[in-house]
Design an enzyme around this catalytic site. Structure first.
Site, PDB file in Angstrom:
ATOM      1  N   GLY A 227      -8.725  36.052 -59.216  1.00  0.00           N
ATOM      2  CA  GLY A 227      -7.666  36.890 -59.502  1.00  0.00           C
ATOM      3  C   GLY A 227      -7.639  38.278 -58.794  1.00  0.00           C
TER       4      GLY A 227
ATOM      5  N   SER B  88      -4.564  30.773 -57.106  1.00  0.00           N
ATOM      6  CA  SER B  88      -5.882  30.051 -56.955  1.00  0.00           C
ATOM      7  C   SER B  88      -5.605  29.230 -58.128  1.00  0.00           C
ATOM      8  CB  SER B  88      -7.198  31.037 -57.214  1.00  0.00           C
ATOM      9  OG  SER B  88      -7.370  31.611 -58.618  1.00  0.00           O
TER      10      SER B  88
ATOM     11  N   ASP C 253       4.421  29.027 -59.136  1.00  0.00           N
ATOM     12  CA  ASP C 253       2.928  28.379 -58.376  1.00  0.00           C
ATOM     13  C   ASP C 253       2.575  26.826 -58.021  1.00  0.00           C
ATOM     14  OD1 ASP C 253       2.946  31.153 -58.944  1.00  0.00           O
ATOM     15  OD2 ASP C 253       1.560  31.127 -60.209  1.00  0.00           O
TER      16      ASP C 253
HETATM   17  C1  GLA Z   1       2.688  34.201 -62.273  1.00  0.00           C
HETATM   18  C2  GLA Z   1       3.211  33.017 -62.990  1.00  0.00           C
HETATM   19  C3  GLA Z   1       4.589  32.639 -62.654  1.00  0.00           C
HETATM   20  C4  GLA Z   1       5.402  33.901 -62.293  1.00  0.00           C
HETATM   21  C5  GLA Z   1       5.008  34.934 -61.743  1.00  0.00           C
HETATM   22  C6  GLA Z   1       5.590  36.018 -61.486  1.00  0.00           C
HETATM   23  O1  GLA Z   1       1.934  33.999 -61.203  1.00  0.00           O
HETATM   24  O2  GLA Z   1       2.177  31.792 -63.285  1.00  0.00           O
HETATM   25  O3  GLA Z   1       4.928  31.835 -62.978  1.00  0.00           O
HETATM   26  O4  GLA Z   1       5.669  34.446 -63.249  1.00  0.00           O
HETATM   27  O5  GLA Z   1       3.966  35.319 -62.187  1.00  0.00           O
HETATM   28  O6  GLA Z   1       6.534  35.932 -61.246  1.00  0.00           O
END
Ligand code: GLA
Length: 413
Positions: free
Chosen positions: A143, A148, A199
């Site tokens: 969080g 993670s 991510d």
């Molecule tokens: C989260 C989502 C990503 C991206 C960001 C904002 O981390 O998992 O894909 O959209 O928010 O940039």
């Protein structure tokens, strides 16, 4: 460009991997066949641009998630996490289905939906997955907006594909960018979180001393040198302790607004709009602000990447320019995209007033972490100023971490 991580293993990764292996032995009474580590990420700039087919510039952290794993004969995915030993799951692979509303297999703990989703997404893409016992350990706060979840998905994806043979990932079986797409599909379709591709890409493709410039339309990427420590500057991560949850609807709401803005502008995505003057065609003030953020943050990604490239990773004057762009990005996320939260706004203002070169929220928003680019000589006073600003308001004490641009996921040697 390939993104195979370097062979050396930082001490923190080794320690976490060893702890995950011990946890595996405690859970299953046998040795794991391997341990896979995946880092969390910080996004330097380019926020809410990934699902608009734009640009992002994340880097991988030293901290992350480890999965110790071994095959089993009964076709079951057995899942244990050291964070919550009681929340275990045993799921026959043949019964894996995304539940109604994308909730995943019924009756399994919420954390276990991520690894279960990865097994489901691999099977759906036609890759073989056999029974596996997994023991998960982590040194990333959940969080905190440091991905993670993607780290968990990618560790499990590497473990499942490499245990199954077929070349695994680094043996040439599945390209890492393909595995990122599979992990994202697990999150989108099985867990029901509508995240973009940033991510998982950061988790699998980053290189130490670099940030990853990713074009989220073509999925082409390149490594941008980013070594602030050489210039006496650090990236301070401020976990504001306001919990971040992407499932709460606000994140999906922003996506809907962006897609609507693109539709009204007659383009496939906001990626195609490169000049804010084109937004005059929108008569909705909210959609105009949302689109303006996406366009300007895409521009800031390009500017930051060019500055870092031209200075070989960032000298002091260049990092001051980069810092100013980060602070602009925060204002845009606060005022135009409206995804920042009070603890982040206060931390950013306090950091800049106390000598940071720039600061911004990082990740999806509505809670999680902020980052500040801080000269080493000002680090103590910046931390103290943020702490005091939070204490004055009666908020939970923030936690600090120095982020070192690190290698992507790896099988631990
Ligand atoms: C989260 C989502 C990503 C991206 C960001 C904002 O981390 O998992 O894909 O959209 O928010 O940039």
């Amino acid at each position: 460009m390939t993104a195979r991580p370097a062979a050396s293993v930082p001490a923190g990764r080794r320690a976490l991997a060893d702890r995950a292996a011990r946890w595996f032995r405690e859970c299953y009474g046998r040795e794991p066949e391997g341990v896979w580590f995946t880092p969390g990420r910080v996004n330097l700039v380019g926020e809410h641009t990934d699902y608009n087919e734009g640009f992002v510039l994340p880097f991988a952290l030293g901290q992350g998630v480890a999965a110790a794993a071994a095959q089993r004969e009964d076709g079951v995915l057995a899942l244990r996490t050291r964070r919550d030993p009681a929340a275990s799951a045993e799921i026959p692979l043949a019964r894996l289905r995304p539940g109604p509303g994308g909730a995943g297999a019924d009756g399994i703990p919420s954390w276990a939906r991520y690894p279960a989703g990865v097994a489901w997404a691999l099977l759906s893409a036609g890759y073989p997955v056999g029974g596996v016992s997994l023991a998960i350990d982590s040194c990333l706060a959940d969080g905190a907006g440091l991905s993670s979840s993607a780290a968990l998905e990618c560790s499990v994806a590497l473990a499942l594909t490499e245990l199954e043979g077929a070349g695994g990932v680094d043996g040439g079986g599945i390209p890492r960018s393909g595995l990122a797409a599979i992990a994202r599909r697990a999150e989108n379709e099985f867990v029901g979180v509508p995240s973009g591709i940033m991510d998982q890409s950061a988790a699998l493709l980053c290189l130490a001393d670099h940030a990853l410039l990713l074009d989220c339309q073509s999925l082409e990427f390149s490594q941008v040198p980013f070594a602030p420590a050489a210039a006496g500057v650090r990236v301070l991560v401020i976990d504001t302790r306001a919990k971040h949850e992407l499932t709460d609807g606000e994140y999906g709401g922003r996506q809907t607004e962006c897609h609507e803005a693109a539709r009204r502008l007659g383009v496939p995505s906001l990626r195609w709009v490169t000049d804010v003057s084109e937004l005059a065609a929108l008569d909705d003030p909210v959609l105009t602000r949302r689109a303006r953020h996406v366009i300007t943050d895409n521009q800031r990604v390009q500017e930051v990447a060019a500055l870092l490239r031209s200075s070989g990773g960032g000298d002091a004057p260049t990092l001051a320019e980069v810092g100013a762009l980060l602070t602009q990005s925060h204002r845009s996320l606060r005022d135009d995209f409206e995804v920042s939260w009070p603890e982040a706004d206060v931390a950013v203002d306090a950091a800049v007033a106390a000598g940071a070169l720039g600061a911004r929220m990082t990740g999806g928003g509505f809670g999680g972490s902020a980052i500040a680019l801080v000269p080493d000589t000002s680090a103590a006073q910046v931390e103290a100023a943020i702490q005091a600003a939070h204490a004055d308001r009666g908020w939970t004490e923030p936690e600090f971490l120095t982020a070192v641009p690190s290698d992507a996921a790896q099988r631990m040697p």
